[in-house]
Enzyme design. Structure first.
Site, short mmCIF file in Angstrom:
data_model
loop_
_atom_site.label_atom_id
_atom_site.label_comp_id
_atom_site.label_asym_id
_atom_site.label_seq_id
_atom_site.Cartn_x
_atom_site.Cartn_y
_atom_site.Cartn_z
N ASN A 478 0.81 -1.22 0.00
CA ASN A 478 0.00 0.00 0.00
C ASN A 478 0.85 1.27 0.00
O ASN A 478 0.33 2.36 0.23
CB ASN A 478 -0.95 0.01 1.20
CG ASN A 478 -0.21 0.12 2.53
OD1 ASN A 478 0.98 -0.20 2.62
ND2 ASN A 478 -0.92 0.55 3.57
N ASP A 508 16.56 -0.38 19.53
CA ASP A 508 16.62 -1.82 19.74
C ASP A 508 15.55 -2.39 20.69
O ASP A 508 14.96 -3.42 20.40
CB ASP A 508 18.00 -2.22 20.26
CG ASP A 508 19.11 -1.80 19.32
OD1 ASP A 508 18.81 -1.23 18.26
OD2 ASP A 508 20.28 -2.03 19.65
N GLU A 718 27.13 8.09 24.84
CA GLU A 718 26.16 7.48 23.94
C GLU A 718 24.75 7.98 24.23
O GLU A 718 23.98 8.29 23.32
CB GLU A 718 26.22 5.96 24.09
CG GLU A 718 25.34 5.20 23.14
CD GLU A 718 25.54 3.69 23.25
OE1 GLU A 718 24.93 2.97 22.45
OE2 GLU A 718 26.29 3.23 24.14
#
Length: 749
Positions: A478, A508, A718
């Site tokens: 679609n 994740d 991080e």
């Protein structure tokens, strides 16, 4: 005599600051940013390095490092009062193809002996200063009779150059003996979390004599997965002075002939340290070493000019040294330290997530896209090559392993390919791709470089990648895509495919990928098979059309339309604009919840039923439509209310990955709360796109002011705790550095 002594000291200090007056003037900006990142420490013989604190126990190097020009080895400064390290740069560490190890505590230390008194100058008694300025390490030791200065820079992607300057401060001729020495670590350790101890394996590294120096022969050390290195690899030291080297098992000493330094005069010598993987690399580097040692000052000037260029392109020539400038410079240092040059399977220069973490010495797709956007502002070629490095492994139609994925960009590449590709690496990942941001990276790089040839080179590859999403990740065809996984030997169960889909999103363990869903009316995450017109399996999707993925794909259509306009492909432009319009309408009609004023993923069933996943709570994916300019003004206004709400997204450190009002919010649990800077960047741009410029700047300031250690000498992390700004997980993280760089340039400068 006092006047003569003063002039001598002034002369030394000028040299100590710069090498010569011309270079000093060029380095004014660099010297405003001394030690903005603490790289001091005492390296141990650990593969994964010593944990700094609980959040780092999985393997972050507790010492930050210095690398340049894409080299695969790097250095630290010693800690003060670690006298056993004085006289040399700590380390080096080297990348054993993928995993870092320390070669020594300090492999090339100088000893200076007074030949007449037979006394060694004790550097522990010196006035000591260790400095890290952008692009260069400096050590100074000031004693009564002499001053010693060491300067280290990188001159190629395999070689560091060290200048040694000794100033005779006395009124007499000094007769000196110079020795350099070091000792190899003969074992490798890694942390065993279960047993709470380090476990060791023995190495086979050997020392050998080489011309005016010493060589480390790594032999056949493909011992364990933690330590992969080919038998042709070597680390070599070469002095500009003739030296005689003696080897005692794992120790060596290189002795130079005695020398004399006249009163108030200076002696200068040079040393190269090279780390190569193959014999061919070693031969090429040996030829370069001759040139380097013939004209070493040329390379110091080139280093100064290159780094000055980085700073001028970022901060400008005004040298105002404003408050947030140090973050921009620290970002550059982080990105350049994580720069790796071609080696093994890596064909182009690129930037790894972090040299400080055990698993991060390869190139990931969406990391590379973000890094390129920032790096283009100060090093255009590195940015372009970081993009090319991933496209080197774009899947082709004639691929022997997964031709059905023609056009795809795989998740991650490393020095070593995986077993299917004929390698022995375990980090190479073809189970999934990454979010559709490649066209954004190319377009933003083009906007800086104005390199139409680069645009022409990348355009057909970007088209193929864009089309792949609709061939292999659109279950019901679609025109709206889903995250999923490749047909791959590891994607052999539903759980593994869902894991690959979560990896493909880059988020994740986000709440929206919880397998069992949230609430009684949530059927959870299911796997759908994608087949081509012949009925052949070409990939997997999960049963939800993700709002961030389709917003990225909408933006990609707009970027491709802009590229096609420049390149003269009018039919392509028309197609992308029309399909973008259709996708925009679908997102706004189906993925926005009026009651909560936010965007969510849309669950799809095999029979066409759909459910907006409001029950899984708000996440950063819900404001990506604003980053992509998908939302209407009315919808955007409601999303912005959520962004600015202190109980939703406007936390102490704003933009938690799961909103604070999400039932599964956890400020320390990876993608379920911690602030990832890429998501924060998308949020800032989202505000800016819809006219909330003051709010964008206010939240940017919070990101700078409230991130632990950012304005001090701590590394860029991080991710961060949204409630107190604590740095979490890996240090010296490239995409965080990229985001801070872009926020500085666009919102604070």
């Amino acid at each position: 005599m006092k006047k003569t002594l003063l002039l001598g000291l002034i002369s030394f200090l000028v040299v100590a600051c710069s090498g010569n007056e011309i270079e000093y003037k060029k380095e004014i900006n660099r010297e405003n940013y001394i030690n903005i990142l603490n790289i001091q420490g005492e390296p141990k013989e650990f593969t994964y390095f010593e944990p700094r604190k609980e959040s780092d126990k999985l393997g972050t190097n507790y010492i930050n490092s210095f690398v340049d020009l894409g080299a695969w080895h790097g250095y630290y400064q010693p800690e003060y009062k670690k006298y056993n390290l004085y006289g040399g740069f700590a380390g080096p560490f080297y990348l054993a193809e993928e995993y870092a190890a320390n070669l020594s505590e300090s492999f090339n230390k100088i000893e200076i002996l007074n030949k007449e008194t037979n006394k060694k100058y004790n550097l522990s008694e010196a006035e000591v200063k260790f400095q890290y300025i952008p692009g260069k390490l400096i050590q100074t030791y000031i004693l009564d009779e002499i001053s010693l200065r060491l300067e280290l820079i990188f001159v190629t992607n395999r070689t560091a150059l060290i200048k040694t300057e000794i100033l005779n401060k006395t009124e007499n001729v000094l007769k000196l003996d110079l020795n350099w020495s070091g000792e190899l670590y003969d074992k490798l350790g890694k942390w065993n979390e279960k047993n709470k101890r380090y476990e060791y394996i023995s190495l086979k590294n050997k020392l050998k004599n080489s011309e005016n120096g010493v060589l480390v022969d790594f032999k056949k050390n493909r011992l364990v997965w933690d330590y992969l290195i080919g038998e042709e690899a070597e680390f070599k030291i070469k002095h500009s002075l003739p030296v005689e080297t003696k080897i005692y098992s794992k120790k060596y000493i290189s002795k130079a002939k005695s020398l004399e330094i006249l009163p108030k005069k200076e002696f200068v010598s040079y040393t190269t340290e090279s780390y190569t993987f193959t014999r061919d690399e070693s031969k090429k580097e040996n030829i370069l070493l001759e040139e380097i040692l013939k004209n070493p000052e040329k390379y110091y000037k080139e280093n100064a000019n290159r780094w000055q260029g980085y700073l001028e392109k970022t901060i400008g020539k005004s040298n105002k040294n404003q408050k947030y400038d140090i973050v921009a410079v620290k970002s550059i240092e982080t990105l350049i330290t994580n720069w790796r040059s071609p080696a093994g399977a890596i064909k182009h220069d690129g930037i790894t997530p972090s040299v400080s973490y055990k698993w991060f010495n390869g190139f990931w797709a969406w990391d590379s896209w973000k890094q390129a956007v920032a790096t283009a502002n100060f090093n255009e070629e590195l940015a372009k090559n970081n993009i090319r490095a991933l496209f080197d492994y774009q899947i082709k139609k004639d691929d022997k392993i997964r031709p059905q994925d023609s056009g795809a960009i795989i998740d991650a590449i490393f020095y070593n390919k995986d077993e299917e590709r004929g390698g022995d690496g375990g980090n190479w990942n073809e189970r999934n791709s990454k979010p559709a941001l490649a066209s954004w990276a190319v377009w933003e790089t083009y906007k800086v470089s104005k390199d139409t040839d680069f645009l022409k080179e990348m355009y057909p590859k970007l088209k193929e990648y864009h089309e792949w999403w609709y061939k292999n990740r659109d279950f019901n065809q679609n025109g709206v895509a889903e995250y999923g996984g490749m047909v791959h030997k590891f994607n052999n169960t539903s759980d593994e495919i869902i894991l690959a889909a979560a990896w493909e999103s880059g988020m994740d363990n986000a709440v929206r990928f919880d397998v069992d869903g949230v609430g009684s009316d949530d059927i959870g995450v299911k796997v759908l098979e994608n087949k081509n017109y012949e009925g052949e399996l070409v990939g997997y999707s999960i049963n939800q059309e993700s709002v961030d993925l389709n917003s990225f794909l909408y933006a990609e259509k707009i970027y491709l339309a802009e590229m096609s306009k420049i390149l003269g492909y009018s039919n392509d432009r028309k197609y992308y604009l029309e399909s973008a319009k259709s996708l925009k309408e679908y997102i706004n009609r189906n993925m926005f919840d009026e009651k909560t004023g936010y965007y969510y993923d849309l669950q799809i069933g095999e029979n066409g039923e759909k459910k907006l996943l409001v029950n899984r709570g708000k996440g950063t994916e819900g404001y990506i439509p604003l980053w992509a300019n998908v939302a209407t003004k009315k919808q955007a206004a409601k999303v912005v209310q959520n962004i600015l709400d202190e109980n939703v997204m406007n936390t102490y450190l704003p933009f938690p990955t799961s909103a604070k009002d999400n039932p599964k919010y956890n400020p320390k649990k990876y993608w379920r709360g911690p602030v990832w800077l890429d998501q924060a960047y998308f949020g800032i741009v989202a505000l800016d796109n819809y006219g909330y410029k003051n709010e964008a700047k206010e939240l940017t300031v919070k990101l700078f002011e409230n991130s632990e250690g950012l304005l001090g000498d701590a590394p860029i992390r991080e991710n961060y705790n949204p409630e107190n700004g604590e740095g979490l997980h890996c240090s010296n993280f490239s995409w965080s550095a990229s985001v801070y760089y872009l926020l500085y340039k666009n919102y604070l400068k």
